[in-house]
Design a protein around this motif. Structure first.
Motif, PDB file in Angstrom:
ATOM      1  N   LYS A 216       0.827  -1.212   0.000  1.00  0.00           N
ATOM      2  CA  LYS A 216       0.000   0.000   0.000  1.00  0.00           C
ATOM      3  C   LYS A 216       0.859   1.260   0.000  1.00  0.00           C
ATOM      4  CE  LYS A 216      -3.654   0.099   2.633  1.00  0.00           C
ATOM      5  NZ  LYS A 216      -4.546   0.225   3.833  1.00  0.00           N
ATOM      6  N   GLU A 241      -4.387   4.514  -3.233  1.00  0.00           N
ATOM      7  CA  GLU A 241      -3.661   3.320  -2.804  1.00  0.00           C
ATOM      8  C   GLU A 241      -4.516   2.318  -2.038  1.00  0.00           C
ATOM      9  OE1 GLU A 241      -2.329   6.418   0.372  1.00  0.00           O
ATOM     10  OE2 GLU A 241      -3.307   6.369  -1.602  1.00  0.00           O
ATOM     11  N   THR A 245      -4.890  -1.476  -3.369  1.00  0.00           N
ATOM     12  CA  THR A 245      -4.469  -2.585  -2.509  1.00  0.00           C
ATOM     13  C   THR A 245      -5.571  -3.621  -2.384  1.00  0.00           C
ATOM     14  OG1 THR A 245      -3.048  -1.075  -1.257  1.00  0.00           O
ATOM     15  CG2 THR A 245      -3.561  -3.188  -0.235  1.00  0.00           C
TER      16      THR A 245
END
Length: 557
Positions: A216, A241, A245
Motif C-alpha cells: 500500500k 492506494e 491494494t
C-alpha cells in the motif's frame, strides 16, 4: 515427437494438497484454485519465519537468439534433478505474460519433459494475478481522469501526466492514444497511452513488496503527474492506494504448482527483464528459501539484463545472498553469435563457435564481478557435435568454471543430475562467497548507469539525450537520486543495438529517457528504441492456438 502441450496434457498431476504436504504446508494455509494450483496464505510467512534459509541459486543465460537457449526449461529440469539426487529444492519462477504467449516468444512454463503444470492454466489466466494488476493500474488512471473532470483541485498539468494505462497484450495501436474526445461529459481531452502490464510499475511494486502494508505504501508513492506549479502529484494525493491494494490483496499471495515430476514450484509475478526488473516476487523467493534447502529461481533474458537487475535491485531490497549462478548456453546460440546463419546452425562449425564463445565468456566474467561462482549449463541439442561440446567445456575449464551437458528437455530430471550435483558441489566449495551489488546507491543516477554500461555491457560510455538529461535533473530534484537503476535495453545484444552480436566493442549507450518509479523504488532508464508496449509479429502464435467444444486447447507451443 510430442509437442510441449501434448506432454503436459498427458502428465499425471498430484493434487495440490499433496505437493503442499511435501513442503510441510498445512491445509489451512492452502487456498486452492481447482485441483492443481493454489495460493499460499499470509500466515505461512510467520509460521516459517524461524526456519533457516536454504541456498539461493540463480539461473540466467547468454544473450537470447532465435535459436533458443531454454533457460526456464533448464531451471525446471534442475529442480527435478535435485530431487533425483536426494535434495529438497523449491522452484521460484515468474508468471507468463499473455503478450509473448500470443506473440512470438512463447510461454514461460519450460518445455519438453521439464515443464511446470498445469501448463495451459499457467500460460493463460492462471490465478488472475496479472489481471488484478491491470485492474489496479487502470483504476489509478480512472481516478486521475475523474479528478480532472471534477474540477482538478490538484491543478494537474495534463501535458505532464506520466502514468499510463496498461493491458497484458501486445497491441502497438495503443502505444499512443487520445482520450476524452466525446465532449466535457465524456472526460477531459488529453494524450495518453498504454504499456504492457508486465512492464508497469504496479507489476514491479507487487514483486518487490514485502507485505500488504508495504504494498500500500509503495502504491501511494507512484508518481502520477506534475501540477501547473511543477510539483509532483502522487497516487496518494488521489487517494488511490487503498482501493488499489484491495484489488491486489490476493495477487500478493504466491501461487503453488508442480513440475511434471512433482517438484514444488512457486510462480509469482512476471516483469519483463528488457523493460522492467525481470524477476519473480521477493515474497515467493523468500518463502521458497524457507520451504526448501535450495531455492532455484531465474531472471529474464541474458545476465546483462535479468541477472544484473536481480543482483542490483531484487537482492538489494530483499536482503538476498545468492550462492551460485547457473549460466545457460547452447552450441547453436554461440555459433549464431559467431555470425552463422540461423538456417545453418544444425551443421557443426567449430570456427563459428570459436568466434561466438566470446559472448559466453563475457557473461561469465560479468557474474564474477558479483563475486559469485558459476556453473555453465550447456543445453544440449542432438545436432551438437562432440568436438563442439568439448571445446566449450575446455574453454570454461580454463576460466575455472565447471560445465554440464544438460538434457532435461528430452529426459526431464534424469537429464540434469550431473548439473544438480555440480551446482551442489560448487555451493559447498564456495559457501562463504562475498556477494555484493555492482554499485553503491550513493552514486548519482548517471554514474550508476555508466557503471552498468561499462562494467556489464562493456560500453565506452553513456550519452544522455536532452530529454533524458532534463528528466534526470527533475528526478534528482525530487530526492530520488539514491535509487538503483533499472535499464531498459534490447535483450539480443550486450549493447543497445540488437544487431551487434558476440561482444560488441567501441559503442556508446544512448539514453533517450529517464523515468522515476518511486513506488517500485528504482529509476527506469530507456535506451535505444526499446518500447514498453510490444507489437505482434506478422504471424503471431495466436494463429496456431485453438480450443475445441470440450475445452481442449491445442497449439499452445
Amino acid at each position: 515427437m510430442l509437442t510441449d502441450i501434448e506432454i503436459a496434457q498427458q502428465a499425471e498431476m498430484l493434487p495440490i494438497s499433496r505437493i503442499a504436504e511435501k513442503l510441510g504446508i498445512d491445509a489451512e494455509d492452502l487456498e486452492p484454485y481447482g485441483h492443481y494450483k493454489a495460493k499460499l496464505s499470509e500466515r505461512l510467512y510467520s509460521k516459517t519465519a524461524d526456519r533457516p534459509d536454504g541456498k539461493l541459486i540463480l539461473v540466467t543465460a547468454i544473450n537470447p537468439t532465435p535459436a533458443g537457449e531454454g533457460k526456464t526449461t533448464v531451471s525446471v529440469g534442475l529442480g527435478q534433478a535435485m530431487a533425483k539426487i536426494g535434495k529438497n529444492a523449491v522452484l521460484a519462477l515468474r508468471e507468463p505474460s499473455l503478450g509473448p504467449v500470443f506473440g512470438i516468444k512463447g510461454g514461460a512454463a519450460g518445455g519438453g519433459y521439464s515443464q511446470v503444470v498445469p501448463m495451459e492454466d499457467i500460460n493463460l489466466h492462471f490465478t488472475g494475478d496479472i489481471h488484478a494488476m491491470t485492474a489496479a493500474n487502470n483504476l489509478l488512471c480512472a481516478l486521475l481522469d475523474n479528478h480532472l473532470q471534477q474540477g482538478n483541485e490538484l491543478k494537474i498539468d495534463t501535458r505532464r501526466i506520466l502514468f499510463k494505462r496498461c493491458m497484458d497484450m501486445n497491441d502497438r495501436a495503443l502505444r499512443n492514444v487520445l482520450v476524452g474526445l466525446g465532449g466535457k461529459i465524456n472526460g477531459v481531452p488529453r494524450e495518453d497511452g498504454f504499456q504492457i502490464t508486465v512492464a508497469s510499475e504496479v507489476m514491479a511494486i507487487l514483486c518487490l513488496a514485502t507485505d500488504l502494508a508495504d504494498l500500500k505504501a509503495r502504491l501511494g508513492r507512484i508518481l502520477v503527474a506534475y501540477n501547473t506549479d511543477g510539483e509532483p502529484v502522487y497516487a496518494h494525493d488521489l487517494h488511490a492506494e487503498g482501493a488499489m491494494t484491495a484489488l491486489l490483496k490476493d495477487a500478493l499471495k504466491p501461487n503453488l504448482v508442480q513440475t511434471l515430476e512433482h517438484t514444488p514450484v512457486l510462480i509469482h509475478g512476471g516483469p519483463f527483464a528488457n523493460i522492467a526488473h525481470g524477476c519473480n516476487s521477493i515474497r515467493a523467493t523468500k518463502l521458497a528459501l524457507k520451504l526448501g534447502d535450495y531455492c532455484i529461481t531465474e531472471a529474464g533474458f541474458g545476465s546483462d539484463l535479468g541477472a544484473e537487475k536481480f543482483f542490483d535491485i531484487k537482492c538489494r531490497y530483499g536482503n538476498l545472498k545468492p550462492s551460485c549462478v547457473v549460466l545457460v548456453a547452447t552450441v547453436r546460440a554461440l555459433k549464431y553469435n559467431g555470425g552463422m546463419e540461423r538456417s545453418e546452425l544444425s551443421t557443426p562449425d567449430l570456427t563459428a563457435l570459436k568466434r561466438g564463445i566470446i559472448n559466453l565468456r563475457t557473461h561469465i566474467e560479468n557474474m564474477f564481478k558479483y563475486h559469485l561462482p558459476v556453473v555453465v549449463a550447456i543445453n544440449r541439442f542432438h545436432t551438437d557435435s562432440d568436438e563442439e561440446l568439448n571445446y566449450i567445456a575446455e574453454y570454461c575449464q580454463k576460466m575455472g568454471v565447471q560445465t554440464s551437458m544438460c538434457e532435461v528437455f528430452a529426459k526431464g530430471g534424469a537429464g540434469g543430475m550431473d548439473l544438480a550435483q555440480k551446482v551442489c558441489d560448487t555451493i559447498e566449495m564456495c559457501n562463504d562467497n562475498e556477494f555484493a551489488p555492482l554499485y553503491s546507491t550513493d552514486l548519482s543516477i548517471s554514474k550508476k548507469v555508466e557503471k552498468v554500461a561499462k562494467e556489464i555491457y562493456r560500453a565506452d560510455g553513456v550519452k544522455f539525450l536532452p530529454a533524458a538529461a532534463k528528466a534526470l535533473q527533475e528526478i534528482e530534484r525530487l530526492g530520488a537520486g539514491n535509487l538503483p537503476v533499472c535499464i531498459a535495453k534490447t535483450q539480443y545484444s550486450l549493447s543497445d543495438d540488437p544487431a551487434l552480436l558476440g561482444k560488441p566493442e567501441g559503442f556508446t549507450v544512448t539514453v533517450r529517457d529517464v523515468r522515476l518509479s518511486a513506488g517500485a523504488g528504482f529509476v527506469v532508464v530507456l535506451t535505444g528504441d526499446i518500447m514498453t508496449m510490444p507489437g505482434l509479429p506478422k504471424k503471431p502464435a495466436a494463429f496456431n492456438i485453438d480450443c475445441d467444444n470440450e475445452g481442449h486447447i491445442t497449439g499452445l507451443f
